[in-house]
Motif scaffolding. Structure first.
Motif, PDB file in Angstrom:
ATOM      1  N   ARG A 164      45.811  31.373 -17.883  1.00 55.53           N
ATOM      2  CA  ARG A 164      45.548  31.290 -19.309  1.00 55.53           C
ATOM      3  C   ARG A 164      45.467  32.670 -19.947  1.00 55.53           C
ATOM      4  NH1 ARG A 164      47.363  27.685 -21.731  1.00 55.53           N
ATOM      5  NH2 ARG A 164      45.879  27.896 -23.430  1.00 55.53           N
ATOM      6  N   LEU A 165      45.255  33.713 -19.137  1.00 53.85           N
ATOM      7  CA  LEU A 165      45.293  35.070 -19.661  1.00 53.85           C
ATOM      8  C   LEU A 165      46.723  35.572 -19.845  1.00 53.85           C
ATOM      9  CD1 LEU A 165      42.462  36.877 -17.663  1.00 53.85           C
ATOM     10  CD2 LEU A 165      42.524  36.519 -20.117  1.00 53.85           C
ATOM     11  N   SER A 166      47.653  34.938 -19.165  1.00 49.76           N
ATOM     12  CA  SER A 166      49.041  35.415 -19.214  1.00 49.76           C
ATOM     13  C   SER A 166      49.706  34.971 -20.499  1.00 49.76           C
ATOM     14  CB  SER A 166      49.829  34.898 -18.010  1.00 49.76           C
ATOM     15  OG  SER A 166      49.964  33.499 -18.069  1.00 49.76           O
ATOM     16  N   ARG A 167      50.596  35.775 -20.999  1.00 49.88           N
ATOM     17  CA  ARG A 167      51.291  35.460 -22.253  1.00 49.88           C
ATOM     18  C   ARG A 167      52.102  34.183 -22.116  1.00 49.88           C
ATOM     19  NH1 ARG A 167      52.481  41.146 -22.957  1.00 49.88           N
ATOM     20  NH2 ARG A 167      51.191  41.963 -24.619  1.00 49.88           N
ATOM     21  N   ARG A 168      52.696  33.952 -20.970  1.00 57.13           N
ATOM     22  CA  ARG A 168      53.590  32.812 -20.829  1.00 57.13           C
ATOM     23  C   ARG A 168      52.837  31.487 -20.899  1.00 57.13           C
ATOM     24  NH1 ARG A 168      54.371  30.667 -15.522  1.00 57.13           N
ATOM     25  NH2 ARG A 168      52.844  31.450 -14.052  1.00 57.13           N
ATOM     26  N   SER A 169      51.503  31.533 -20.788  1.00 62.74           N
ATOM     27  CA  SER A 169      50.728  30.302 -20.866  1.00 62.74           C
ATOM     28  C   SER A 169      50.535  29.841 -22.296  1.00 62.74           C
ATOM     29  CB  SER A 169      49.357  30.510 -20.206  1.00 62.74           C
ATOM     30  OG  SER A 169      48.555  31.366 -20.998  1.00 62.74           O
ATOM     31  N   GLY A 170      50.900  30.661 -23.279  1.00 60.83           N
ATOM     32  CA  GLY A 170      50.724  30.276 -24.663  1.00 60.83           C
ATOM     33  C   GLY A 170      49.486  30.871 -25.304  1.00 60.83           C
ATOM     34  N   TYR A 171      48.616  31.548 -24.523  1.00 60.50           N
ATOM     35  CA  TYR A 171      47.445  32.203 -25.088  1.00 60.50           C
ATOM     36  C   TYR A 171      47.936  33.426 -25.850  1.00 60.50           C
ATOM     37  CZ  TYR A 171      43.376  35.309 -25.025  1.00 60.50           C
ATOM     38  OH  TYR A 171      42.379  36.173 -25.365  1.00 60.50           O
ATOM     39  N   GLY A 172      47.794  33.414 -27.163  1.00 65.59           N
ATOM     40  CA  GLY A 172      48.427  34.410 -28.012  1.00 65.59           C
ATOM     41  C   GLY A 172      47.990  35.832 -27.752  1.00 65.59           C
ATOM     42  N   ALA A 173      46.778  36.053 -27.250  1.00 67.47           N
ATOM     43  CA  ALA A 173      46.290  37.396 -27.016  1.00 67.47           C
ATOM     44  C   ALA A 173      46.349  37.741 -25.540  1.00 67.47           C
ATOM     45  CB  ALA A 173      44.867  37.532 -27.529  1.00 67.47           C
ATOM     46  N   GLY A 174      47.244  37.146 -24.812  1.00 66.26           N
ATOM     47  CA  GLY A 174      47.281  37.318 -23.376  1.00 66.26           C
ATOM     48  C   GLY A 174      48.014  38.576 -22.943  1.00 66.26           C
ATOM     49  N   ILE A 175      48.029  38.775 -21.646  1.00 67.05           N
ATOM     50  CA  ILE A 175      48.743  39.879 -21.019  1.00 67.05           C
ATOM     51  C   ILE A 175      49.741  39.298 -20.044  1.00 67.05           C
ATOM     52  CG2 ILE A 175      46.913  41.585 -21.308  1.00 67.05           C
ATOM     53  CD1 ILE A 175      45.948  40.924 -18.519  1.00 67.05           C
ATOM     54  N   ALA A 176      50.745  40.088 -19.718  1.00 63.16           N
ATOM     55  CA  ALA A 176      51.842  39.564 -18.906  1.00 63.16           C
ATOM     56  C   ALA A 176      51.474  39.438 -17.438  1.00 63.16           C
ATOM     57  CB  ALA A 176      53.073  40.462 -19.069  1.00 63.16           C
ATOM     58  N   SER A 177      50.551  40.276 -16.951  1.00 61.78           N
ATOM     59  CA  SER A 177      50.330  40.333 -15.500  1.00 61.78           C
ATOM     60  C   SER A 177      48.848  40.491 -15.175  1.00 61.78           C
ATOM     61  CB  SER A 177      51.116  41.504 -14.906  1.00 61.78           C
ATOM     62  OG  SER A 177      50.870  42.698 -15.653  1.00 61.78           O
ATOM     63  N   PRO A 178      48.040  39.458 -15.399  1.00 64.43           N
ATOM     64  CA  PRO A 178      46.606  39.586 -15.113  1.00 64.43           C
ATOM     65  C   PRO A 178      46.297  39.838 -13.642  1.00 64.43           C
ATOM     66  CG  PRO A 178      47.190  37.313 -15.652  1.00 64.43           C
ATOM     67  CD  PRO A 178      48.372  38.162 -15.988  1.00 64.43           C
ATOM     68  N   GLY A 179      47.094  39.258 -12.742  1.00 65.32           N
ATOM     69  CA  GLY A 179      46.854  39.512 -11.323  1.00 65.32           C
ATOM     70  C   GLY A 179      47.088  40.963 -10.955  1.00 65.32           C
ATOM     71  N   TRP A 180      48.131  41.559 -11.496  1.00 68.37           N
ATOM     72  CA  TRP A 180      48.437  42.967 -11.244  1.00 68.37           C
ATOM     73  C   TRP A 180      47.367  43.861 -11.856  1.00 68.37           C
ATOM     74  CZ3 TRP A 180      50.478  46.765  -8.724  1.00 68.37           C
ATOM     75  CH2 TRP A 180      50.808  47.976  -9.325  1.00 68.37           C
ATOM     76  N   TYR A 181      46.921  43.567 -13.085  1.00 68.62           N
ATOM     77  CA  TYR A 181      45.877  44.364 -13.716  1.00 68.62           C
ATOM     78  C   TYR A 181      44.566  44.256 -12.944  1.00 68.62           C
ATOM     79  CZ  TYR A 181      48.337  45.813 -17.953  1.00 68.62           C
ATOM     80  OH  TYR A 181      49.172  46.423 -18.838  1.00 68.62           O
ATOM     81  N   GLY A 182      44.266  43.055 -12.441  1.00 65.36           N
ATOM     82  CA  GLY A 182      43.070  42.905 -11.633  1.00 65.36           C
ATOM     83  C   GLY A 182      43.152  43.734 -10.362  1.00 65.36           C
ATOM     84  N   HIS A 183      44.348  43.805  -9.786  1.00 61.91           N
ATOM     85  CA  HIS A 183      44.527  44.630  -8.588  1.00 61.91           C
ATOM     86  C   HIS A 183      44.330  46.103  -8.914  1.00 61.91           C
ATOM     87  CE1 HIS A 183      46.301  46.202  -4.876  1.00 61.91           C
ATOM     88  NE2 HIS A 183      47.058  46.965  -5.642  1.00 61.91           N
ATOM     89  N   LEU A 184      44.922  46.577 -10.016  1.00 71.85           N
ATOM     90  CA  LEU A 184      44.765  47.977 -10.400  1.00 71.85           C
ATOM     91  C   LEU A 184      43.302  48.335 -10.602  1.00 71.85           C
ATOM     92  CD1 LEU A 184      47.669  48.664 -12.948  1.00 71.85           C
ATOM     93  CD2 LEU A 184      47.466  49.500 -10.605  1.00 71.85           C
ATOM     94  N   PHE A 185      42.537  47.394 -11.175  1.00 77.25           N
ATOM     95  CA  PHE A 185      41.141  47.686 -11.461  1.00 77.25           C
ATOM     96  C   PHE A 185      40.281  47.683 -10.201  1.00 77.25           C
ATOM     97  CE2 PHE A 185      36.838  46.388 -12.759  1.00 77.25           C
ATOM     98  CZ  PHE A 185      36.549  47.406 -13.643  1.00 77.25           C
ATOM     99  N   SER A 186      40.584  46.796  -9.277  1.00 75.84           N
ATOM    100  CA  SER A 186      39.704  46.628  -8.114  1.00 75.84           C
ATOM    101  C   SER A 186      40.127  47.451  -6.905  1.00 75.84           C
ATOM    102  CB  SER A 186      39.660  45.146  -7.711  1.00 75.84           C
ATOM    103  OG  SER A 186      40.956  44.685  -7.384  1.00 75.84           O
TER     104      SER A 186
END
Length: 839
Positions: free
Chosen positions: A306-328
């Motif tokens: 639901r965070l990803s843009r392709r899910s239709g959430y207008g304020a989403g990001i393209a790669s939440p899994g990748w961003y989570g990896h970068l952060f952790s």
């Protein structure tokens, strides 16, 4: 520390931290800035109603991604989400403040206003969104009951400019900054400048390293946003002036309460507006007269999808899994990412070794160097995986994207988070039945003979009745028995809104489903809807609702004289009777109503079949088949009542005979009735041949005769009947060869439609039989002329070869325990029922 950074840190005023929401680089930078300036309070862009929920973020049971959910108390369907991930700057600021006992306040426009304001604002595409420029990926109010924002424009609204035609032009501030830096891709520029800077230096990326000014990047970004707002205007979105006025008022209140040493975490676009000098009177004037509703706010689980843009959430990001990896990732994010990829591919039976990982790391880093990037991004990593691990193909790409780039993470919230009573009851049922919500879609096989599985079935059916489709029924792959069910489960964050909406029906799941069923019964438009509701009540285990639904069903059936409606309603009602038997439910009332409904169908069906056109006959054929199947189930009571079903079968057989022999009935229906009688063994020797001979006689119009054939052998299984019955095949062949040339063109489409339903092997066998010439000898009962050749088969029955398969057949059927080949033909033993051979 630079001169500007020193002034920012020591000027004694608020520290404004402009961020991009859901950005790991921004999150790291916010954490470093808070560590440096140690504010007395943290102000976050979000609904002020959620201030009391902040302490829950520190509990062990809170695991992001989660979202603040606000909904109108009198209309739960009017709701909004503020999602937060582990790498969201707001979440990092909140957790830092809780760890350091620093107060947290939300300062955005209250949800009471934004929800009441809901439908008044829309984008140029007609879709509601509250995002502003440079809020790309923001969690600002995204109404849950509205269409999602357009993916291409979410978070990047117009800057107020117009083209030559006077139309408003959408301005992407990040795109403008990227273009000034020489980038043609705004996302790539943002990742290179913010998200990837320092991501491999031990996790301190974004803070500038030891000894650097952590506030300097925010000062630079604020300056850039100020220049953009001066150039393109202050109104990125029509609501921004109002929202920013409220933020300034909340900031003034916080400074009075905590002093000037406060930190504000908000979208970078709003920083110039918060730093702007305005009067309190002017800000209050902007807020005057806003609509307002009573709201309730809580935490709910969210998902990476639901965070990803392709899910239709207008304020989403393209790669939440990748961003989570970068952060952790503490260090070496590229190596760690490709190690995850290798593990995923190995689990999917790809041959990936450590050497593949090493070569992929080298290739990704080399590509990043050649392309001038500080860190290999997803583009470089995807190229490396495709070249090294995928053998040059794109086969692994979609798997990696779904599982890792986007991810399948579902957040969790503490049990003591505010919730409607219905939500708490559902959660208790989920724990009791060990049925945990998951973001990943999965199949669940249920055996209704087991108590736990039966309870799970009732839970899922009750939720569906309330409009909460956590599970969707699926076709079972292992069994077609009524004691098995297959479900596809997937929990979506929007279901939390559905639960809040359903709370008006009751405080427990049983009470709410019962009240909803009773209400639907009163408002049902047709008989079929009431019977379907009765079936759903039985599946959901609603004993208090079922009598009400049954009374409604009896009343509607008594007033409805349309045989089609009655026949359409009967199958669902009979299924309910059978489901009641399987689930141990007293279905006596259901059986009584179903039997009465069947009797009314028996009386009204023959007259209803008269004078129908082609479309009407096709529709009535469906009712005929449905009634036949329903009678077959209804006439099979279990236990001591097995004999009760025979009168019902006899009456139905009489109805079919009346239909099959009445000349004014369309040929399609007469043929279908004949076939149903034949399948049930209701036609004596030569009965089918006699009716077919009458239907295909020269005096019958060719189109009517073709319709009779379609009804008799149509449906896909009629071809085998012709293969194994030489007399019927001969009758069809003889009629077809005698069709006049003038009528053949009218008959051909009907025949093509009929025979096209047969399997390829059946059509081939029929062609071979016709080529040899139809057999004219009548069928022989078992035992007569056993060695006579059958058309399309061998010259006769080889008894020894037939007997050789019996041991295996007995083992498959569970008859006896003899091994393979142990049995030999014995003339003294009786003939086997399966082949007529002696065993």
């Amino acid at each position: 520390m630079s001169e500007r950074g020193e002034r920012t840190a020591n000027r004694g005023g608020p520290v404004l931290l402009g961020v991009r929401h859901h950005g790991p680089g921004s999150a790291r930078a916010v954490r470093a800035a808070l560590e440096q300036c140690t504010p007395s309070a943290v102000l976050i862009e979000g609904p002020p109603e959620a201030d009391e929920l902040v302490p829950l973020a520190a509990q062990e049971g809170m695991r992001p991604p989660v979202a603040l959910l606000a909904h109108a108390q009198d209309d739960p369907g009017r709701a909004a989400f503020w999602p937060l991930a582990e790498f969201s700057p707001e979440w990092v600021a909140m957790r830092w403040a809780l760890a350091h006992d620093v107060p947290v306040r939300f300062i955005d426009l209250p949800a009471a206003h934004s929800l009441a304001w809901g439908d008044d604002e829309a984008t140029a595409d007609g879709e509601t969104t509250d995002e502003s420029p440079a809020d790309a990926g923001t969690g600002n109010e995204a109404p849950a009951n509205e269409a999602p924002a357009n993916e291409a424009t979410a978070g990047r609204e117009t800057g107020g400019q117009e083209d030559a035609s006077g139309a408003e032009v959408r301005i992407d501030p990040i795109g403008v900054l990227a273009g000034a830096a020489g980038y043609d891709d705004p996302e790539r520029w943002w990742e290179d400048v913010i998200e990837h800077r320092g991501s491999g230096d031990g996790g301190g990326g974004g803070d500038g390293g030891a000894g650097a000014d952590a506030l300097a990047p925010f000062a630079a970004l604020a300056e850039a946003m100020g220049a953009l707002r001066e150039t393109y205007g202050d109104g990125g979105h029509d609501r921004d002036p109002v929202r920013e006025a409220h933020m300034r008022l909340r900031l003034r209140a916080a400074r009075r309460e905590f002093g000037d040493d406060v930190a504000v975490v908000c979208g970078a676009w709003h920083v110039p507006a918060l730093a702007q000098r305005t009067t309190m009177t002017a800000d209050r004037q902007l807020l005057k007269g806003l609509p307002k509703v009573k709201t309730a706010v809580t935490w709910v689980p969210w998902t990476h999808q639901r965070l990803s843009r392709r899910s239709g959430y207008g304020a989403g990001i393209a790669s939440p899994g990748w961003y989570g990896h970068l952060f952790s990732a503490p260090d070496r994010p590229v190596e760690r990412w490709l190690t995850k990829v290798a593990g995923l591919l190995r689990a999917e039976d790809y041959a990936v070794s450590s050497a593949h990982v090493i070569e992929a790391v080298r290739l990704a880093e080399g590509l990043a160097t050649v392309r001038g990037r500080p860190l290999a991004g997803l583009t470089e990593l995807d190229d490396a995986v495709r070249a090294v691990m995928g053998d040059g193909t794109d086969a692994p790409s979609s798997l990696i994207h779904d599982r890792l780039v986007v991810g399948e993470v579902l957040g969790e919230v503490p049990e003591d988070a505010p919730a409607v009573p219905l939500q708490r009851d559902i959660a208790r049922s989920q724990r009791t039945l060990r049925l945990k919500p998951e973001a990943l879609e999965r199949e669940l096989e249920l055996d209704l003979r087991k108590e736990t599985d039966a309870g799970r079935s009732r839970l899922l059916h009750r939720l569906r009745l309330l409009g909460i489709p956590w599970g969707e029924p699926a076709r079972s792959r292992g069994s077609t028995g009524t004691f098995r069910e297959t479900w596809r489960l997937r929990w979506e964050p929007e279901l939390s809104v559905r639960v809040a909406e359903a709370g008006i029906w009751g405080t427990t799941l049983l009470a709410a489903a019962t009240a909803k069923a009773v209400s639907e019964a009163a408002g049902a438009a047709g008989l079929a809807e009431v019977t379907a509701l009765a079936e759903r009540c039985l599946l959901a285990g609603l004993p208090d609702a079922l009598p009400v639904v049954m009374r409604t069903l009896s009343d509607r059936a008594a007033l409805d004289a349309d045989v089609g409606h009655l026949a359409q309603a009967l199958p669902a009602l009979v299924r309910s009777v059978r489901y009641g038997d399987v689930r141990g439910t007293d279905a006596a009332a259901l059986r009584e109503v179903a039997t009465g409904l069947a009797e009314r169908v028996f009386v009204g069906l023959p007259p209803a079949c008269l004078g129908l056109d082609a479309d009407g006959a096709a529709e009535m054929r469906g009712h005929l088949d449905a009634t036949h199947q329903a009678v077959g189930l209804l006439a099979q009571p279990e236990g001591e009542r097995q004999s009760e079903g025979q009168p019902l079968r006899d009456r139905w057989a009489g109805v079919l005979r009346a239909v099959s022999e009445r000349e004014s009935v369309p040929g399609l229906l007469r043929g279908r009735a004949t076939r149903l009688l034949l399948d049930d063994g209701e036609l004596g020797d030569g009965g089918a041949e006699r009716l077919m001979g009458l239907a295909l006689s020269p005096g019958t119009p060719p189109t009517d005769a073709a319709g009779w054939i379609e009804g008799f052998v149509g449906g896909g299984d009629g071809g085998l009947l012709l293969v194994h019955d030489a007399r019927l095949l001969a009758l069809v062949d003889g009629w077809l060869t005698g069709v006049p040339d003038a009528a053949f063109t009218d008959v051909l489409p009907l025949l093509r439609r009929t025979f096209a339903e047969f399997e390829t092997g059946v059509r081939r066998t029929l062609g071979e039989l016709i080529r040899r010439g139809p057999a004219t000898a009548p069928r022989h009962p078992a035992g007569d002329a056993p060695d006579a050749a059958a058309p399309g088969f061998g010259p006769g029955l080889d008894r020894d070869r037939a007997a050789a398969v019996l041991p295996t057949l007995r083992m498959l059927l569970g008859i006896g325990q003899r091994g393979f080949g142990d049995e030999q033909p014995d003339p003294s033993r009786p003939a086997d029922d399966l082949t007529g051979a002696r065993t």
